[in-house]
Design a protein around this motif. Structure first.
Motif, PDB file in Angstrom:
ATOM      1  N   GLY A 101      46.268  60.439  31.620  1.00  0.00           N
ATOM      2  CA  GLY A 101      45.869  60.291  33.014  1.00  0.00           C
ATOM      3  C   GLY A 101      44.499  59.650  33.209  1.00  0.00           C
ATOM      4  N   LEU A 102      43.710  59.538  32.138  1.00  0.00           N
ATOM      5  CA  LEU A 102      42.391  58.915  32.236  1.00  0.00           C
ATOM      6  C   LEU A 102      42.553  57.445  32.628  1.00  0.00           C
ATOM      7  N   THR A 103      41.756  56.976  33.583  1.00  0.00           N
ATOM      8  CA  THR A 103      41.843  55.601  34.067  1.00  0.00           C
ATOM      9  C   THR A 103      40.509  54.895  33.872  1.00  0.00           C
ATOM     10  N   TYR A 104      40.595  53.635  33.443  1.00  0.00           N
ATOM     11  CA  TYR A 104      39.420  52.766  33.308  1.00  0.00           C
ATOM     12  C   TYR A 104      39.587  51.581  34.242  1.00  0.00           C
ATOM     13  N   ASN A 105      38.500  51.203  34.911  1.00  0.00           N
ATOM     14  CA  ASN A 105      38.446  49.985  35.721  1.00  0.00           C
ATOM     15  C   ASN A 105      37.421  49.077  35.056  1.00  0.00           C
ATOM     16  N   PHE A 106      37.901  48.024  34.431  1.00  0.00           N
ATOM     17  CA  PHE A 106      37.031  47.101  33.710  1.00  0.00           C
ATOM     18  C   PHE A 106      36.628  45.948  34.629  1.00  0.00           C
ATOM     19  N   ASN A 107      35.325  45.842  34.951  1.00  0.00           N
ATOM     20  CA  ASN A 107      34.798  44.727  35.731  1.00  0.00           C
ATOM     21  C   ASN A 107      33.291  44.663  35.516  1.00  0.00           C
ATOM     22  N   GLU A 108      32.606  43.811  36.261  1.00  0.00           N
ATOM     23  CA  GLU A 108      31.172  43.594  36.034  1.00  0.00           C
ATOM     24  C   GLU A 108      30.320  44.830  36.297  1.00  0.00           C
ATOM     25  N   THR A 109      30.836  45.785  37.058  1.00  0.00           N
ATOM     26  CA  THR A 109      30.049  46.992  37.340  1.00  0.00           C
ATOM     27  C   THR A 109      30.144  48.008  36.213  1.00  0.00           C
ATOM     28  N   GLU A 110      31.121  47.870  35.321  1.00  0.00           N
ATOM     29  CA  GLU A 110      31.302  48.783  34.186  1.00  0.00           C
ATOM     30  C   GLU A 110      30.796  48.080  32.932  1.00  0.00           C
ATOM     31  N   GLN A 111      29.615  48.439  32.475  1.00  0.00           N
ATOM     32  CA  GLN A 111      28.980  47.768  31.342  1.00  0.00           C
ATOM     33  C   GLN A 111      29.307  48.391  29.990  1.00  0.00           C
ATOM     34  N   SER A 112      29.679  49.680  29.950  1.00  0.00           N
ATOM     35  CA  SER A 112      29.896  50.337  28.661  1.00  0.00           C
ATOM     36  C   SER A 112      31.341  50.254  28.166  1.00  0.00           C
ATOM     37  N   SER A 113      32.269  49.943  29.042  1.00  0.00           N
ATOM     38  CA  SER A 113      33.678  49.760  28.666  1.00  0.00           C
ATOM     39  C   SER A 113      34.077  48.353  29.066  1.00  0.00           C
ATOM     40  N   THR A 114      34.712  47.628  28.150  1.00  0.00           N
ATOM     41  CA  THR A 114      35.023  46.221  28.403  1.00  0.00           C
ATOM     42  C   THR A 114      36.445  45.864  28.002  1.00  0.00           C
ATOM     43  N   ALA A 115      36.966  44.825  28.621  1.00  0.00           N
ATOM     44  CA  ALA A 115      38.267  44.262  28.263  1.00  0.00           C
ATOM     45  C   ALA A 115      38.102  42.753  28.139  1.00  0.00           C
ATOM     46  N   ASN A 116      38.657  42.183  27.066  1.00  0.00           N
ATOM     47  CA  ASN A 116      38.604  40.739  26.828  1.00  0.00           C
ATOM     48  C   ASN A 116      39.985  40.243  26.435  1.00  0.00           C
ATOM     49  N   PHE A 117      40.344  39.073  26.940  1.00  0.00           N
ATOM     50  CA  PHE A 117      41.556  38.390  26.513  1.00  0.00           C
ATOM     51  C   PHE A 117      41.169  36.982  26.109  1.00  0.00           C
ATOM     52  N   THR A 118      41.516  36.603  24.899  1.00  0.00           N
ATOM     53  CA  THR A 118      41.262  35.252  24.400  1.00  0.00           C
ATOM     54  C   THR A 118      42.601  34.538  24.310  1.00  0.00           C
ATOM     55  N   ASP A 119      42.715  33.386  24.975  1.00  0.00           N
ATOM     56  CA  ASP A 119      43.987  32.659  24.988  1.00  0.00           C
ATOM     57  C   ASP A 119      44.076  31.664  23.823  1.00  0.00           C
ATOM     58  N   GLU A 120      45.189  30.940  23.763  1.00  0.00           N
ATOM     59  CA  GLU A 120      45.442  29.999  22.675  1.00  0.00           C
ATOM     60  C   GLU A 120      44.389  28.905  22.585  1.00  0.00           C
ATOM     61  N   GLY A 121      43.787  28.544  23.699  1.00  0.00           N
ATOM     62  CA  GLY A 121      42.742  27.528  23.721  1.00  0.00           C
ATOM     63  C   GLY A 121      41.370  28.081  23.367  1.00  0.00           C
ATOM     64  N   ASN A 122      41.328  29.339  22.964  1.00  0.00           N
ATOM     65  CA  ASN A 122      40.104  30.045  22.583  1.00  0.00           C
ATOM     66  C   ASN A 122      39.172  30.294  23.775  1.00  0.00           C
ATOM     67  N   PHE A 123      39.736  30.314  24.989  1.00  0.00           N
ATOM     68  CA  PHE A 123      38.969  30.682  26.177  1.00  0.00           C
ATOM     69  C   PHE A 123      38.951  32.207  26.264  1.00  0.00           C
ATOM     70  N   ASN A 124      37.752  32.782  26.411  1.00  0.00           N
ATOM     71  CA  ASN A 124      37.571  34.230  26.408  1.00  0.00           C
ATOM     72  C   ASN A 124      37.351  34.733  27.840  1.00  0.00           C
ATOM     73  N   TYR A 125      38.366  35.387  28.372  1.00  0.00           N
ATOM     74  CA  TYR A 125      38.305  35.965  29.713  1.00  0.00           C
ATOM     75  C   TYR A 125      37.800  37.395  29.583  1.00  0.00           C
ATOM     76  N   LYS A 126      36.755  37.748  30.355  1.00  0.00           N
ATOM     77  CA  LYS A 126      36.072  39.022  30.162  1.00  0.00           C
ATOM     78  C   LYS A 126      36.001  39.840  31.444  1.00  0.00           C
ATOM     79  N   SER A 127      36.049  41.156  31.257  1.00  0.00           N
ATOM     80  CA  SER A 127      35.856  42.038  32.406  1.00  0.00           C
ATOM     81  C   SER A 127      34.418  41.964  32.903  1.00  0.00           C
ATOM     82  N   LEU A 128      33.463  41.744  32.003  1.00  0.00           N
ATOM     83  CA  LEU A 128      32.054  41.677  32.403  1.00  0.00           C
ATOM     84  C   LEU A 128      31.753  40.499  33.331  1.00  0.00           C
ATOM     85  N   ASN A 129      32.645  39.526  33.367  1.00  0.00           N
ATOM     86  CA  ASN A 129      32.477  38.366  34.246  1.00  0.00           C
ATOM     87  C   ASN A 129      33.250  38.514  35.551  1.00  0.00           C
ATOM     88  N   THR A 130      34.040  39.585  35.662  1.00  0.00           N
ATOM     89  CA  THR A 130      34.916  39.771  36.806  1.00  0.00           C
ATOM     90  C   THR A 130      34.205  40.574  37.886  1.00  0.00           C
TER      91      THR A 130
END
Length: 181
Positions: A101-130
């Motif tokens: 039941g624990l929920t995480y909201n990953f975005n620029e306001t949450e600095q200690s927990s992060t989510a990243n997705f790197t695509d085939e083109g090596n572009f790194n999409y980050k929660s810290l930038n959202t």
């Protein structure tokens, strides 16, 4: 920081050396229709910009086996290969602890927990930038913090590039993984 680097190294080594998707541990000791031992199938999948993605290698590990402050989930699209696409999700312990039941909201306001997705083109999409009104949300549907425990959840939202406002949209995310340590 040293613990996190060590944990990431352990996870990478684990992914390269063993990428099992099933567990032969019995999940039901009763009658299972005359078949052999039931197995658990582990998975990590989602839609990325509307395209179904099933990741083949994944692991979940704690920074400290006794009193974990961080848990890191890594999922690679290919077995025995750390090339993109891949997800890396780092979660800091928060109240009420590591529970279903624990929920995480990953975005620029949450600095200690992060989510990243790197695509085939090596572009790194980050929660810290959202921006704070967006980001990725993850909720645990199962959580056994012990070694070998099953951890499951659902996730969806968006992540953003650092260089510009391009985003990747993640939908229908589900996972069931085994706690490594």
């Amino acid at each position: 920081m040293k613990k996190l680097l060590l944990l990431v190294s352990i996870i990478s080594f684990t992914l390269l050396s063993s990428c099992s998707k099933t567990d032969d541990t019995p999940t039901d000791t009763g009658n299972n229709g005359g078949g052999g031992t039931p197995t658990t199938t582990y998975f990590f999948k989602c839609k990325v910009n509307g395209v179904e993605r099933s990741f083949k290698a994944f692991t979940l590990a704690k920074d400290d086996t006794i009193n974990p402050n961080y848990i890191i989930l890594v999922a690679y699209a290919n077995e025995n290969n750390t090339q993109p696409p891949f997800f890396t999700i780092t979660m800091a312990n928060k109240s009420p602890g590591w529970v279903k039941g624990l929920t995480y909201n990953f975005n620029e306001t949450e600095q200690s927990s992060t989510a990243n997705f790197t695509d085939e083109g090596n572009f790194n999409y980050k929660s810290l930038n959202t921006p704070g009104n967006g980001g990725l949300t993850l909720t645990f549907t199962d959580f056994d913090v012990n070694k070998g425990g099953k951890v499951g959840g659902i996730f969806s939202g968006n992540l953003q590039l650092e260089e510009n406002t391009n985003t990747v949209i993640i939908t229908d995310g589900t996972f069931l993984v085994k706690m490594f340590n």
